[in-house]
Design a protein around this motif. Structure first.
Motif, PDB file in Angstrom:
ATOM      1  N   ALA A   1     -14.415   4.876 -19.712  1.00  0.00           N
ATOM      2  CA  ALA A   1     -13.330   5.861 -19.593  1.00  0.00           C
ATOM      3  C   ALA A   1     -12.654   5.753 -18.230  1.00  0.00           C
ATOM      4  O   ALA A   1     -11.420   5.788 -18.132  1.00  0.00           O
ATOM      5  N   MET A   2     -13.444   5.602 -17.189  1.00  0.00           N
ATOM      6  CA  MET A   2     -12.849   5.499 -15.844  1.00  0.00           C
ATOM      7  C   MET A   2     -12.046   4.211 -15.690  1.00  0.00           C
ATOM      8  O   MET A   2     -10.990   4.201 -15.063  1.00  0.00           O
ATOM      9  N   THR A   3     -12.546   3.138 -16.281  1.00  0.00           N
ATOM     10  CA  THR A   3     -11.817   1.864 -16.206  1.00  0.00           C
ATOM     11  C   THR A   3     -10.477   1.979 -16.928  1.00  0.00           C
ATOM     12  O   THR A   3      -9.421   1.592 -16.408  1.00  0.00           O
ATOM     13  N   ALA A   4     -10.527   2.564 -18.128  1.00  0.00           N
ATOM     14  CA  ALA A   4      -9.295   2.716 -18.907  1.00  0.00           C
ATOM     15  C   ALA A   4      -8.323   3.643 -18.193  1.00  0.00           C
ATOM     16  O   ALA A   4      -7.113   3.359 -18.109  1.00  0.00           O
ATOM     17  N   THR A   5      -8.842   4.737 -17.646  1.00  0.00           N
ATOM     18  CA  THR A   5      -7.989   5.701 -16.940  1.00  0.00           C
ATOM     19  C   THR A   5      -7.266   5.024 -15.778  1.00  0.00           C
ATOM     20  O   THR A   5      -6.052   5.184 -15.600  1.00  0.00           O
ATOM     21  N   ALA A   6      -8.016   4.255 -14.994  1.00  0.00           N
ATOM     22  CA  ALA A   6      -7.413   3.568 -13.848  1.00  0.00           C
ATOM     23  C   ALA A   6      -6.326   2.596 -14.303  1.00  0.00           C
ATOM     24  O   ALA A   6      -5.282   2.455 -13.653  1.00  0.00           O
ATOM     25  N   ARG A   7      -6.533   1.969 -15.448  1.00  0.00           N
ATOM     26  CA  ARG A   7      -5.529   1.011 -15.942  1.00  0.00           C
ATOM     27  C   ARG A   7      -4.265   1.734 -16.410  1.00  0.00           C
ATOM     28  O   ARG A   7      -3.154   1.282 -16.167  1.00  0.00           O
ATOM     29  N   TRP A   8      -4.417   2.878 -17.084  1.00  0.00           N
ATOM     30  CA  TRP A   8      -3.206   3.631 -17.469  1.00  0.00           C
ATOM     31  C   TRP A   8      -2.475   4.127 -16.227  1.00  0.00           C
ATOM     32  O   TRP A   8      -1.255   4.082 -16.153  1.00  0.00           O
ATOM     33  N   MET A   9      -3.263   4.593 -15.254  1.00  0.00           N
ATOM     34  CA  MET A   9      -2.667   5.096 -14.003  1.00  0.00           C
ATOM     35  C   MET A   9      -1.816   4.030 -13.326  1.00  0.00           C
ATOM     36  O   MET A   9      -0.661   4.256 -12.972  1.00  0.00           O
ATOM     37  N   TYR A  10      -2.420   2.870 -13.135  1.00  0.00           N
ATOM     38  CA  TYR A  10      -1.755   1.854 -12.313  1.00  0.00           C
ATOM     39  C   TYR A  10      -0.640   1.141 -13.081  1.00  0.00           C
ATOM     40  O   TYR A  10       0.360   0.748 -12.492  1.00  0.00           O
ATOM     41  N   ASN A  11      -0.797   0.978 -14.378  1.00  0.00           N
ATOM     42  CA  ASN A  11       0.308   0.380 -15.129  1.00  0.00           C
ATOM     43  C   ASN A  11       1.520   1.307 -15.132  1.00  0.00           C
ATOM     44  O   ASN A  11       2.665   0.861 -15.070  1.00  0.00           O
ATOM     45  N   THR A  12       1.257   2.610 -15.198  1.00  0.00           N
ATOM     46  CA  THR A  12       2.358   3.564 -15.170  1.00  0.00           C
ATOM     47  C   THR A  12       2.973   3.619 -13.773  1.00  0.00           C
ATOM     48  O   THR A  12       4.203   3.651 -13.621  1.00  0.00           O
ATOM     49  N   ALA A  13       2.098   3.618 -12.767  1.00  0.00           N
ATOM     50  CA  ALA A  13       2.578   3.669 -11.377  1.00  0.00           C
ATOM     51  C   ALA A  13       3.436   2.446 -11.043  1.00  0.00           C
ATOM     52  O   ALA A  13       4.394   2.534 -10.269  1.00  0.00           O
ATOM     53  N   LEU A  14       3.092   1.317 -11.654  1.00  0.00           N
ATOM     54  CA  LEU A  14       3.850   0.087 -11.423  1.00  0.00           C
ATOM     55  C   LEU A  14       5.263   0.217 -11.996  1.00  0.00           C
ATOM     56  O   LEU A  14       6.243  -0.246 -11.409  1.00  0.00           O
ATOM     57  N   GLN A  15       5.345   0.879 -13.144  1.00  0.00           N
ATOM     58  CA  GLN A  15       6.631   1.046 -13.808  1.00  0.00           C
ATOM     59  C   GLN A  15       7.545   2.021 -13.078  1.00  0.00           C
ATOM     60  O   GLN A  15       8.760   1.869 -13.099  1.00  0.00           O
ATOM     61  N   ARG A  16       6.985   3.033 -12.440  1.00  0.00           N
ATOM     62  CA  ARG A  16       7.818   4.025 -11.755  1.00  0.00           C
ATOM     63  C   ARG A  16       8.150   3.519 -10.355  1.00  0.00           C
ATOM     64  O   ARG A  16       7.400   3.738  -9.403  1.00  0.00           O
ATOM     65  N   THR A  17       9.287   2.845 -10.258  1.00  0.00           N
ATOM     66  CA  THR A  17       9.685   2.211  -8.991  1.00  0.00           C
ATOM     67  C   THR A  17      10.489   3.198  -8.153  1.00  0.00           C
ATOM     68  O   THR A  17      11.671   2.997  -7.863  1.00  0.00           O
ATOM     69  N   GLU A  18       9.852   4.289  -7.806  1.00  0.00           N
ATOM     70  CA  GLU A  18      10.444   5.334  -6.966  1.00  0.00           C
ATOM     71  C   GLU A  18       9.294   6.202  -6.464  1.00  0.00           C
ATOM     72  O   GLU A  18       8.137   5.992  -6.828  1.00  0.00           O
ATOM     73  N   THR A  19       9.640   7.199  -5.634  1.00  0.00           N
ATOM     74  CA  THR A  19       8.659   8.183  -5.188  1.00  0.00           C
ATOM     75  C   THR A  19       9.056   9.528  -5.777  1.00  0.00           C
ATOM     76  O   THR A  19      10.190   9.971  -5.607  1.00  0.00           O
ATOM     77  N   ARG A  20       8.150  10.115  -6.544  1.00  0.00           N
ATOM     78  CA  ARG A  20       8.461  11.389  -7.213  1.00  0.00           C
ATOM     79  C   ARG A  20       7.163  12.173  -7.387  1.00  0.00           C
ATOM     80  O   ARG A  20       6.132  11.605  -7.724  1.00  0.00           O
ATOM     81  N   GLY A  21       7.232  13.499  -7.159  1.00  0.00           N
ATOM     82  CA  GLY A  21       6.011  14.297  -7.260  1.00  0.00           C
ATOM     83  C   GLY A  21       4.964  13.746  -6.311  1.00  0.00           C
ATOM     84  O   GLY A  21       5.266  13.416  -5.163  1.00  0.00           O
ATOM     85  N   MET A  22       3.738  13.604  -6.770  1.00  0.00           N
ATOM     86  CA  MET A  22       2.691  13.081  -5.895  1.00  0.00           C
ATOM     87  C   MET A  22       2.662  11.544  -5.879  1.00  0.00           C
ATOM     88  O   MET A  22       1.951  10.956  -5.065  1.00  0.00           O
ATOM     89  N   HIS A  23       3.398  10.926  -6.782  1.00  0.00           N
ATOM     90  CA  HIS A  23       3.415   9.458  -6.864  1.00  0.00           C
ATOM     91  C   HIS A  23       4.252   8.874  -5.724  1.00  0.00           C
ATOM     92  O   HIS A  23       5.450   9.138  -5.636  1.00  0.00           O
ATOM     93  N   LYS A  24       3.577   8.109  -4.852  1.00  0.00           N
ATOM     94  CA  LYS A  24       4.261   7.556  -3.675  1.00  0.00           C
ATOM     95  C   LYS A  24       4.264   6.045  -3.743  1.00  0.00           C
ATOM     96  O   LYS A  24       3.210   5.422  -3.778  1.00  0.00           O
TER      97      LYS A  24
END
Lengths: 110, 533
Positions: free
Chosen positions: B473-496
């Motif tokens: 679960a932690m491995t999968a969670t980290a992968r969803w997190m980082y794949n999404t973070a890669l797609q959001r090419t900006e800084t918004r909310g807590m995502h920096k």
């Protein structure tokens, strides 16, 4: 981390075995519970709160074991200290209804 | 162990709730009050498990007066990157107001205000969760403590139960149910943030294995200020802190709100930062001690006076527990896209009420009790609509890795190794707090490696499977997190993003994600009529 189950205080009710969210303790037939999986302790202090005879001590260090003896704790009056502050136990008033809770909210943004 | 203890425990219910924190308990009592037969399973103990029980929290409890509500909705809208939804904020404010008043009626010991009326803008965790357990039992719900779920059960018509193991006896359990509510909390990656070590993203994995999506997983890099030695994460109190270097000089710009990055950059550079709550006025110090008794416990035991002494601090990862990403919900009953599957509390995305930033417990507490009761109603209704058919369903387990037999290749030691591998990607500030394209890509590659090892491995259907599934679960969670973070090419909310430090108006959307072996990410429009302004 959980450090002490006081043999002189423990009444083998096994409340700690039941309430520990990370299942650190094990029941012992005809004895007091043992700390079997200390590495899983998350230092949440819940076992102390639920112990009806203040037999448990969770040291504040979450990252590793602490060398401390029951005698030292008795001396410092630290066994049961948290339960008293939260206001659990016979004759106590839950801290959640303490007048300071409201006063704090008035004076700050909490 | 007797034969009776070894036998499987197979139950049937209308609604199965997985997780016994605030969201799960509200879901259970609400479903039961609609007449549903309910079983609640908790990985630990319903009443002490999760982030709420050991702590105190504010609650987003706002009187139904137009101006007060408008201000409440406005307060974090900008901070959240304009991703909250006006209608959902209204619904949650209404439901939280109702539920908090119910708690008062049911005996929660609230303090009194000057007029002698109960003051209902906060909850003390131990008291709150002790009461919730009692209410769940009183509602006739069967509770299975120390009974983590290992996988959901489903057929072509959707989810129809779950199966797991009882950690204190090794007994296998299964519950067939018309509807399942995931209330397993967020994921803090075993960081020991207060109460969070049961929160390993299990529900996200279950949901994804059933084909549901996640939303907002880029908002997953919450870190709390804590003394280096301590599990007690209560960042709010650090608003009265000064921060110092070892030589006693002040760390300019460091703070509990926006100054957390400065603390992180110093720690990254190997410079220990110290804090002292020396800015707290004398007259409120005794009040602070009562407001959060657990905050002072470690200090008192270490002989530290936090109002005078300087103590070393760190930033402890709270991941999605204080982030806002989680399971994507598709309607007002907190349903997912998979029939029979619902999500509530931190397991579900909180973007609907606070966008990409929570800024503290009060929204999370409000969301837990509101979404829990929405899901409880929805799940009960769904189960009742299935009628007698549900008993004859042929269900199969959905785990993406093999759980069978008495022993598998993924031993406890192997699981621990995977967890360390994931932690090495999600804990460092220069990977998760400050994100870059290069950093994210490197992490994703290594996390994909861990995932494929897990997928090719197996765990016995014994207590060892619990840690194996947590690691997955932690491995999968980290992968969803980082794949999404890669797609959001900006800084918004807590995502920096270090490489995209500004908010980009053209990325005003939410990001859905999902998939197991291959992760997908796609944008979902924020409806115009749902925006606050």
């Amino acid at each position: 981390m959980i450090e002490i189950i006081s043999a002189s205080r423990c009444i083998s009710c096994n409340q700690c075995v039941s309430v520990c969210p990370t299942n650190v303790f094990d029941k012992v037939e005809d004895g007091i519970p043992v700390i079997s999986r200390k590495d899983d302790c998350q230092t949440c202090f819940m076992c102390e709160l639920y112990c009806p005879v203040d037999a448990l001590y969770v040291a504040p260090d979450a990252e590793g074991p602490t060398q401390i003896s029951e005698a030292q704790l008795e001396l410092a009056g630290q066994l049961g200290g948290y339960r008293e502050k939260v206001g659990w136990g016979p004759g106590r008033t839950p801290v959640s209804q303490h007048e300071y809770m409201y006063q704090l909210a008035v004076k700050t943004s909490f | 162990m007797t034969v009776a203890e070894q036998a499987r425990l197979d139950l049937e219910a209308d609604v199965l709730v997985i997780g016994g924190g605030p969201a799960g308990t509200w879901a259970a009592i609400t479903a039961a009050s609609s007449g549903a037969k309910v079983v609640l399973v908790d990985k630990g103990f319903c009443g002490t498990s999760g982030a709420t029980a050991p702590s105190g929290t504010g609650v987003w409890y706002i009187k139904p007066e137009e101006e007060l509500r408008r201000q409440a909705k406005e307060s974090r809208f900008t901070l959240g990157g304009f991703l909250a939804d006006n209608r959902w904020m209204d619904r949650v404010l209404n439901r939280t107001y109702e539920n908090m008043n119910k708690l008062g009626d049911w005996g929660f010991p609230f303090p009194l205000d000057d007029g002698g009326n109960p003051y209902r803008r906060g909850l003390q965790g131990p008291e709150y969760m002790k009461l919730m357990r009692k209410l769940v039992q009183r509602a006739g719900v069967r509770i299975l403590d120390h009974s983590p779920a290992l996988e959901l059960l489903a057929d072509d018509h959707g989810v129809g139960g779950a199966a797991g193991i009882r950690t204190q006896t090794g007994q296998e359990w299964s519950v067939r149910a018309g509807a399942v509510i995931i209330a397993t909390g967020g994921c803090a990656f075993l960081s020991k943030a207060l109460g969070c070590n049961v929160l390993t993203g299990d529900g996200y994995l279950f949901a994804a294995e059933a084909g549901a999506s996640l939303s907002g997983m880029e908002f997953s890099n919450a870190y709390a200020i804590a003394p280096t030695f301590s599990s007690v994460t209560k960042t709010a109190y650090y608003k009265w802190a000064s921060f110092y270097y070892e030589d006693g000089s002040v760390v300019e710009g460091a703070g509990s709100q926006r100054g957390r990055s400065i603390i992180a950059r110093n720690l990254l550079a190997g410079r220990q930062v110290y804090a002292s709550l020396d800015q707290a006025p004398e007259d409120i110090r005794p009040l602070l001690r009562i407001g959060q008794t657990n905050f002072f416990l470690p200090f008192d035991r270490m002989g530290i006076d936090p109002f005078k002494d300087k103590f070393p601090v760190t930033l402890r990862l709270e991941g999605t527990v204080r982030g806002t990403g989680g399971i994507h919900i598709t309607d007002e009953s907190c349903a997912t896209a998979v029939p029979g599957l619902y999500a509530a509390g931190d397991a579900a995305t909180r973007q609907l009420i606070c966008g990409g930033f929570t800024g503290g417990g009060s929204h999370n507490a409000a969301w837990a009790m509101s979404s829990g009761s929405f899901a409880g109603e929805g799940a009960a209704k769904h189960a009742q609509s299935l009628g007698a058919k549900s008993g004859t369903r042929v269900l199969k387990g959905l785990s993406s890795s093999v759980i069978a037999g008495k022993q598998g290749s993924q031993t406890a030691a192997k699981s621990a190794e995977f967890v360390r591998g994931v932690q090495a990607e999600v804990m460092p500030y220069d990977r998760n707090l400050f994100r870059t394209e290069q950093g994210l890509q490197g992490s994703i590659e290594r996390l994909d490696g861990i995932w494929s090892e897990i997928r090719n491995g197996s765990a016995g259907r014994t207590v060892e499977a619990v840690k194996a599934r947590e690691a997955a679960a932690m491995t999968a969670t980290a992968r969803w997190m980082y794949n999404t973070a890669l797609q959001r090419t900006e800084t918004r909310g807590m995502h920096k993003r270090e490489d995209f430090p500004q908010l980009d108006g053209s990325q005003h959307y939410r990001l859905l994600s999902g998939g197991l072996d291959r992760i997908w990410v796609r944008a979902e429009k924020v409806e115009k009529e749902a925006a606050l302004h």
